[in-house]
Motif scaffolding. Structure first.
Motif: not given
Length: 430
Positions: A103-118
């Protein structure tokens, strides 16, 4: 189990800090109910955190360990270090850095997007056993929202998470340094102060405290919980230690206010006990745990009743007839004489009168009056004017007799003769 420097349970270490610094000095054998291994581990942790402050001396019972902290040479409260050494799981610290990076670049993510990227970017080459679950990530996001690290907003039915902008602390260094040392929960200021560059921290070492009461800092987590319960009008179940026999007992109360002594720094929780229908003061250094309960509907009424009681509280004593919910006060009065060039004595009376009143009788005499629950709390303060007091009286005559009796003893000690009281003082003792 191997020794760990990190703290899993603050309550255990808090007990040792109190024993080493507040309650009195003890040898290893005097820590009843604690195994030698527990003692050694906790003592070793303290030695790591408080290097330079731990010391010992031998006596007839063995080696006595204690904390020695000199406020003249201590700019920052060293006891805050115990809050900065809290243990954490590997996933706790991993999730923190991964979330902050995503989230450092200021983007907005859903819970699933965060989980997938991790899982796909950060942990792709690791075993599936360490991959975070959806529920774990949701709890971490909720925790960080409460801490103010991230925020969320709804886009239709979808929740989006984004990182809050960082606050520039460089211009707040003096405020943080001061807040850390004098405010309740000053540990929060200490955490923020640690984020400043080293050269900025050194420039802020400008405060020195004549009376630096640091021991209450180890109850900062309790203080925060009390403030939250007061704000939400909730019950608190306090686990207390009995000083006489070291036993513990629960006490369900409604927290109303926190008092802190300006003379010794000791903190008290002023509260209402619904079960007995009376107000009471609880020493923080006897609290070993607390649990927040449900909402108390009569909070505002009890807060208003306590505000009326405050008009007669000199220290923390609340003399009440618990059976009939009755309160009685005792009247205390004394007069002080000062010379023309000693107007600061009168100013001091005005500054320190608390719930009392001060009346200027003439250019060189003033009178103090107060109606209090416990007149004995006033005596130490009144004695600080002892060479200037021309008259003292109390509606509880044993207090007046004790006051004048102490003067007689002191006079006899230094002069070998009995002091003669004025006719007015003799009348007060009748």
């Amino acid at each position: 189990m191997a020794y760990s420097e990190l703290i899993k349970n603050l309550d255990t270490l808090r007990t040792y800090i109190r024993s080493f610094y507040i309650y009195g000095f003890k040898t290893r054998d005097q820590f009843f109910g604690k195994s030698p291994r527990t003692y050694d581990d906790e003592k070793r942790r303290l030695e790591n955190y408080l290097d330079g402050y731990m010391t010992f001396r031998p006596d007839e019972n063995g080696k006595v360990t204690f904390l020695s902290i000199d406020s003249r040479h201590t700019t920052h409260n060293p006891l805050y270090k115990i809050f900065k050494a809290k243990s954490f799981t590997a996933m706790d610290i991993s999730l923190h850095f991964m979330l902050m990076d995503i989230l450092a670049d200021g983007s907005k993510k859903t819970l699933n997007q965060l989980l997938d990227e991790i899982n796909d970017t950060y942990l792709n080459d690791f075993s599936s056993e360490i991959l975070p679950e959806e529920s774990s990530l949701r709890k971490k996001l909720k925790e960080y929202e409460e801490l103010g690290l991230i925020s969320s907003e709804k886009d239709g039915k979808t929740m989006l998470y984004f990182r809050n902008p960082m606050t520039d602390l460089d211009e707040l260094e003096d405020a943080l340094a001061f807040f850390s040392e004098i405010a309740p929960c000053g540990v929060t200021g200490s955490f923020l102060f640690d984020k400043l560059p080293g050269d900025v921290q050194k420039e802020s070492e400008v405060f020195q405290f004549k009376h630096h009461y640091i021991t209450s800092s180890i109850e900062s987590d309790f203080v925060e919980q009390v403030f939250e319960a007061i704000r939400e009008h909730r019950y608190l179940t306090i686990e207390q230690r009995r000083a006489e026999d070291d036993r513990t007992f629960p006490n369900e109360v409604i927290p109303l206010m926190i008092y802190q002594s300006t003379q010794g720094g000791r903190m008290y929780l002023m509260a209402y006990r619904p079960r007995g229908k009376y107000f009471l003061a609880l020493r923080f250094d006897y609290i070993i745990g607390m649990t927040t309960g449900g909402e108390y509907a009569g909070f505002e009424q009890k807060r208003a009743e306590f505000e009326e009681l405050r008009k007669h509280i000199w220290g923390v004593a609340l003399k009440q007839n618990k059976k009939h919910n009755d309160t009685t006060t005792v009247h205390v009065t004394f007069r002080v004489h000062f010379e023309e060039e000693e107007k600061f004595i009168y100013q001091r009376l005005l500054r320190e009168k608390r719930c009392g009143t001060v009346k200027l009788l003439d250019d060189n005499n003033a009178q103090f009056d107060a109606d209090v629950f416990d007149p004995q709390e006033i005596i130490p303060w009144a004695r600080s004017f002892i060479c200037r007091i021309t008259f003292f009286d109390c509606s509880e005559k044993y207090i007046a007799r004790r006051f004048y009796g102490d003067i007689r003893k002191m006079y006899r000690l230094y002069s070998g003769e009995d002091v003669e009281l004025t006719e007015e003082a003799d009348d007060a003792l009748q």
